[in-house]
Write a protein that holds these residues in place. Structure first.
Motif, PDB file in Angstrom:
ATOM      1  N   SER A 262       0.965  -1.144   0.060  1.00 13.95           N
ATOM      2  CA  SER A 262       0.123  -0.188  -0.009  1.00 13.95           C
ATOM      3  C   SER A 262       0.883   1.232   0.107  1.00 13.95           C
ATOM      4  O   SER A 262       0.621   2.254  -0.539  1.00 13.95           O
ATOM      5  CB  SER A 262      -1.014   0.025   1.327  1.00 13.95           C
ATOM      6  N   ASN A 265       2.255   1.715  -3.347  1.00 15.90           N
ATOM      7  CA  ASN A 265       1.001   2.280  -4.228  1.00 15.90           C
ATOM      8  C   ASN A 265       1.138   3.836  -4.095  1.00 15.90           C
ATOM      9  O   ASN A 265       0.885   4.474  -4.903  1.00 15.90           O
ATOM     10  CB  ASN A 265      -0.207   1.550  -4.100  1.00 15.90           C
ATOM     11  N   ASP A 295      -0.529  -3.506  -9.714  1.00 19.96           N
ATOM     12  CA  ASP A 295       0.205  -2.640  -8.855  1.00 19.96           C
ATOM     13  C   ASP A 295       1.692  -2.822  -9.264  1.00 19.96           C
ATOM     14  O   ASP A 295       2.750  -1.783  -9.077  1.00 19.96           O
ATOM     15  CB  ASP A 295      -0.185  -2.647  -7.345  1.00 19.96           C
ATOM     16  N   GLU A 431      -9.395 -11.298  -6.452  1.00 16.95           N
ATOM     17  CA  GLU A 431      -8.910 -10.009  -6.291  1.00 16.95           C
ATOM     18  C   GLU A 431      -7.967  -9.439  -7.538  1.00 16.95           C
ATOM     19  O   GLU A 431      -7.800  -8.474  -8.092  1.00 16.95           O
ATOM     20  CB  GLU A 431      -8.272 -10.004  -4.963  1.00 16.95           C
ATOM     21  N   LEU A 435      -8.550  -6.625 -10.097  1.00 22.93           N
ATOM     22  CA  LEU A 435      -7.651  -5.540  -9.984  1.00 22.93           C
ATOM     23  C   LEU A 435      -7.203  -5.279 -11.537  1.00 22.93           C
ATOM     24  O   LEU A 435      -6.722  -4.077 -11.548  1.00 22.93           O
ATOM     25  CB  LEU A 435      -6.555  -5.608  -9.034  1.00 22.93           C
ATOM     26  N   ARG A 441      -9.162   0.378  -8.239  1.00 20.64           N
ATOM     27  CA  ARG A 441      -8.037   0.819  -7.723  1.00 20.64           C
ATOM     28  C   ARG A 441      -7.574  -0.186  -6.374  1.00 20.64           C
ATOM     29  O   ARG A 441      -6.186  -0.447  -6.464  1.00 20.64           O
ATOM     30  CB  ARG A 441      -8.199   2.364  -7.017  1.00 20.64           C
ATOM     31  N   GLU A 442      -8.620  -0.518  -5.744  1.00 17.38           N
ATOM     32  CA  GLU A 442      -8.426  -1.669  -4.785  1.00 17.38           C
ATOM     33  C   GLU A 442      -9.372  -2.493  -4.653  1.00 17.38           C
ATOM     34  O   GLU A 442     -10.521  -2.136  -5.181  1.00 17.38           O
ATOM     35  CB  GLU A 442      -8.200  -0.979  -3.328  1.00 17.38           C
ATOM     36  N   CYS A 461     -14.952  -3.038  -3.649  1.00 16.65           N
ATOM     37  CA  CYS A 461     -14.170  -2.301  -4.852  1.00 16.65           C
ATOM     38  C   CYS A 461     -13.812  -0.874  -4.772  1.00 16.65           C
ATOM     39  O   CYS A 461     -15.013  -0.011  -4.092  1.00 16.65           O
ATOM     40  CB  CYS A 461     -14.357  -2.425  -6.114  1.00 16.65           C
ATOM     41  N   GLU A 496     -12.984   3.813   0.416  1.00 18.79           N
ATOM     42  CA  GLU A 496     -11.622   3.451   0.824  1.00 18.79           C
ATOM     43  C   GLU A 496     -11.785   1.775   1.404  1.00 18.79           C
ATOM     44  O   GLU A 496     -13.052   1.642   1.938  1.00 18.79           O
ATOM     45  CB  GLU A 496     -10.869   4.298   1.832  1.00 18.79           C
ATOM     46  N   LYS A 499      -7.855  -0.272   6.871  1.00 13.96           N
ATOM     47  CA  LYS A 499      -6.592  -0.690   6.932  1.00 13.96           C
ATOM     48  C   LYS A 499      -5.915  -0.703   8.243  1.00 13.96           C
ATOM     49  O   LYS A 499      -6.445   0.036   9.003  1.00 13.96           O
ATOM     50  CB  LYS A 499      -5.463   0.135   5.886  1.00 13.96           C
TER      51      LYS A 499
END
Length: 521
Positions: A262, A265, A295, A431, A435, A441-442, A461, A496, A499
Motif C-alpha cells: 500500500s 502504491n 500494482d 482479487e 484488479l 484501484r483496490e 471495490c 476506501e 487498513k
C-alpha cells in the motif's frame, strides 16, 4: 545454553568504526553514530539506576522518532525486552499489551496520557513510566535519563542465544495479538540474512528512508542499516507524505527503503515521484501483504528494476522467501510472475496437507518453514505454540504451492478461504483478476454466509479517481478469467478499504464494515 553477542553491540561497533558519520536524520536534526551510542549508553545507565534489569520488559508507545529508535538499542544493551506498540492503537489495546507482556516499564510519546493510564490500571507490574515529553507526577522524563547517565561507559549485558530481546506482536487480525519472542541469537542470523539476501553490498555510503512503523518490519530493517553504518532518514510527520518522501530520497540520495504494497502504491501514484530525482534507489523492499500484479507493473514502470519482495511473518522475522530485483519482470508470461520467490539462505520450506505430509510440486497446501530465523515461540501462550508448531515446522497459516524450481506461490490465508457450493475459493485469485480492470484501484473479497451455497463471495471495490464502474462491469470483466463458482455473488463500492496500522487490509474489518452497513447479503 550457548552465549551470543548482545545485538546492541551492532550500534557500539558502528559507533567505534564510523564515529563521525551521520547515522540518524529527522527534520532539521541529525546525529552521528558516536552521539547516538553515547545517548543510548546514558539511557541504559539511567534505567539501571531506577532498578530496571536484564529480562525486564519495556513497553514503548511512540511515533517513529529518535527516542523510539534509541529505546530499541537501550533495551538490547540492558538485556531487557523491547515491547513496541503501533502508536495508532487505542488505550484498551495498549493496556492489553502491557498486561500480556508483563511490562515493568513504559516509554510513551506526547499525547498518549490516556494510554499510560489504561496500561497502569490494567498492568499491575508497571512501576516505571518514562515520558518523552513533560513528565507527570510519578513519571520520569526521558531527558532526565540522558542527564543522569551522561558519560556512562558502554556495558552491554551478557546474553544467551535464546535470551529474548523483542516481543514482536502479531497485528491481531483475528483474536488478541500474540507476542512472538525474538532472541539475540535468532536476530543475529536475521540481520546477516537480510544483508546477504535483500540488500547485498550496502555500506556507510548508503541511506535508508523509514516510511513504515519502527515497531514492526521497519524496525527489523533498521537493524541492518545500523550494522553497516547506513544513514536512517525519517520523515517529519506521523503520516506518509509522498511529496516529502520523494524530496528526502533526492536530498539524502536514499538507496533503500522497507515498505508494504500500500505504501509503494501511494508513492508511485503521487505526482511527486516525477518531480524529484530517485535514481539513487537500488532496493525498494516490499513485504507484509500481497502485491497485486497491476500494482507491481506500475511500480516497475515508474521506478525501474529495483523492487525486492520478501515473504515472511513476524514469527519468522520476514525470512521465508526472496524475489530479488533481477527476477521481477514486466512480461506477464515470465515464470516468476505471481511468485514471492525462493527460500531464503539457511531456511527450508515445505507445503503440506492437513496431516502434515509434504506435497509434490504444485500441490496446494499449508506453507510451513524451519530454520534459524524462526522465533522461540509465543510468550506465555502454550496453546498458540501447540497450534503453530508441528513436527519441528512452523505453520504459517498461509496456503500456496512450490513449483518444480522451488519458487513459492501464495494463494491465500487459510482463514481467508471460504467454501462455496462445496468448492474451496481463495480470495486472492479473484482479487488479482478484478484488479486488472482499469477502473478498479483496490479490492478485497470475503466470504459471507449464503443460504444456498453455504458461503458466497462479496467483492468490495475502490474506484480510481474519476472512473465509473458497476457490479455488472466487474462481473463481465472476469468472465472468461475465472470459473463461475469463483465469481463473487455481490460487488459493492466503497470510498476506501479499512487498513490496519501496518497498511494491511484485514478481512475481519471488511466483514465487520459490511455487517454494519447491511452490505452483507
Amino acid at each position: 545454553m550457548p552465549s551470543a553477542m548482545n545485538l546492541g553491540r551492532l550500534l557500539s561497533d558502528t559507533a567505534r568504526r564510523l564515529p563521525d558519520r551521520i547515522g540518524f536524520v529527522k527534520g532539521d536534526r541529525s546525529l552521528t553514530w558516536r552521539e547516538l551510542d553515547d545517548r543510548v549508553n546514558a539511557v541504559v545507565e539511567g534505567l539501571r539506576r531506577r532498578g530496571l534489569a536484564k529480562g525486564d520488559r519495556v513497553l514503548v508507545h511512540s511515533r517513529n522518532g529518535l527516542e523510539m529508535f534509541e529505546s530499541l538499542w537501550a533495551c538490547f544493551k540492558l538485556g531487557a525486552v523491547w515491547v513496541p506498540t503501533n502508536f495508532r492503537l487505542t488505550p484498551p489495546e495498549v493496556a492489553w499489551l502491557a498486561r500480556s507482556s508483563g511490562a515493568r516499564a513504559m516509554l510513551y510519546d506526547v499525547g498518549f496520557d490516556a494510554h499510560v493510564a489504561a496500561a497502569r490500571a490494567d498492568g499491575p507490574s508497571l512501576d516505571l513510566v518514562v515520558s518523552i515529553g513533560a513528565p507527570r507526577a510519578g513519571e520520569v522524563a526521558y531527558a532526565q535519563l540522558l542527564e543522569d547517565g551522561a558519560g556512562a561507559p558502554d556495558r552491554p549485558e551478557d546474553v544467551a542465544y535464546d535470551h529474548p530481546l523483542w516481543f514482536f506482536y502479531t497485528s491481531g487480525t483475528t483474536g488478541r495479538p500474540k507476542a512472538g519472542v525474538l532472541t539475540h541469537g535468532q536476530m543475529a542470523f536475521v540481520v546477516t540474512n537480510h544483508l546477504a539476501d535483500l540488500m547485498p553490498g550496502i555500506t556507510e555510503e548508503d541511506a535508508s528512508l523509514v516510511v513504515a512503523p519502527l515497531s514492526h518490519g521497519a524496525g527489523i530493517h533498521a537493524l541492518t542499516q545500523v550494522a553497516r553504518g547506513a544513514r536512517n532518514v525519517l520523515p517529519s510527520g506521523d503520516r506518509l507524505d509522498p511529496g516529502e518522501a520523494w524530496r528526502l530520497v533526492e536530498e539524502h540520495r536514499v538507496t533503500n527503503m522497507f515498505t508494504v504494497p500500500s505504501i509503494v502504491n501511494m508513492l508511485v501514484g503521487d505526482p511527486a515521484v516525477h518531480l524529484h530525482d530517485h535514481g539513487s534507489l537500488r532496493y525498494v523492499i516490499y513485504a507484509g501483504a500481497p502485491m497485486y500484479r497491476a500494482d507491481q507493473k506500475r511500480a516497475l514502470e515508474t521506478l525501474g528494476p529495483i523492487l525486492v519482495q520478501y515473504y515472511g511473518l513476524g514469527e519468522v522475522t520476514g525470512n521465508i522467501t526472496i524475489l530479488p530485483a533481477r527476477l521481477h519482470a514486466l512480461d506477464d508470461d515470465d515464470p516468476n510472475v505471481g511468485s514471492c520467490g525462493y527460500p531464503r539462505t539457511g531456511m527450508e520450506i515445505a507445503v503440506t496437507d492437513d496431516d502434515g505430509r509434504r506435497l509434490a510440486p504444485r500441490g496446494t497446501g499449508e506453507i510451513c518453514v524451519r530454520g534459524p530465523a524462526v522465533f522461540a515461540g509465543y510468550h506465555d501462550n502454550p496453546e498458540a505454540d501447540a497450534k503453530a508448531f508441528r513436527d519441528g515446522w512452523f505453520r504459517t497459516g498461509d496456503i500456496g504451492y512450490l513449483d518444480e524450481r522451488g519458487f513459492l506461490f501464495i494463494t491465500g490465508r487459510a482463514s481467508d478461504m471460504y467454501i462455496s457450493g462445496g468448492s474451496n475459493v481463495y480470495p486472492r485469485e479473484i482479487e488479482e483478476a478484478i484488479l486488472t480492470h482499469p477502473a478498479i484501484r483496490e479490492v478485497a473479497v470475503v466470504g459471507v454466509p449464503d443460504p444456498k451455497w453455504g458461503e458466497s463471495g462479496v467483492a468490495v471495490c475502490v474506484l480510481e479517481p474519476g472512473r465509473d464502474c458497476t457490479d455488472r462491469d466487474v462481473l463481465a470483466w472476469i468472465d472468461g478469467k475465472l470459473a463461475r463458482y469463483k465469481w463473487p455473488k455481490t460487488v459493492v463500492f466503497w470510498d476506501e478499504l479499512p487498513k490496519s496500522g501496518y497498511g494491511k487490509v484485514p478481512k475481519s474489518l471488511v466483514r465487520e464494515r459490511l455487517a454494519e452497513s447491511a452490505g452483507t447479503p
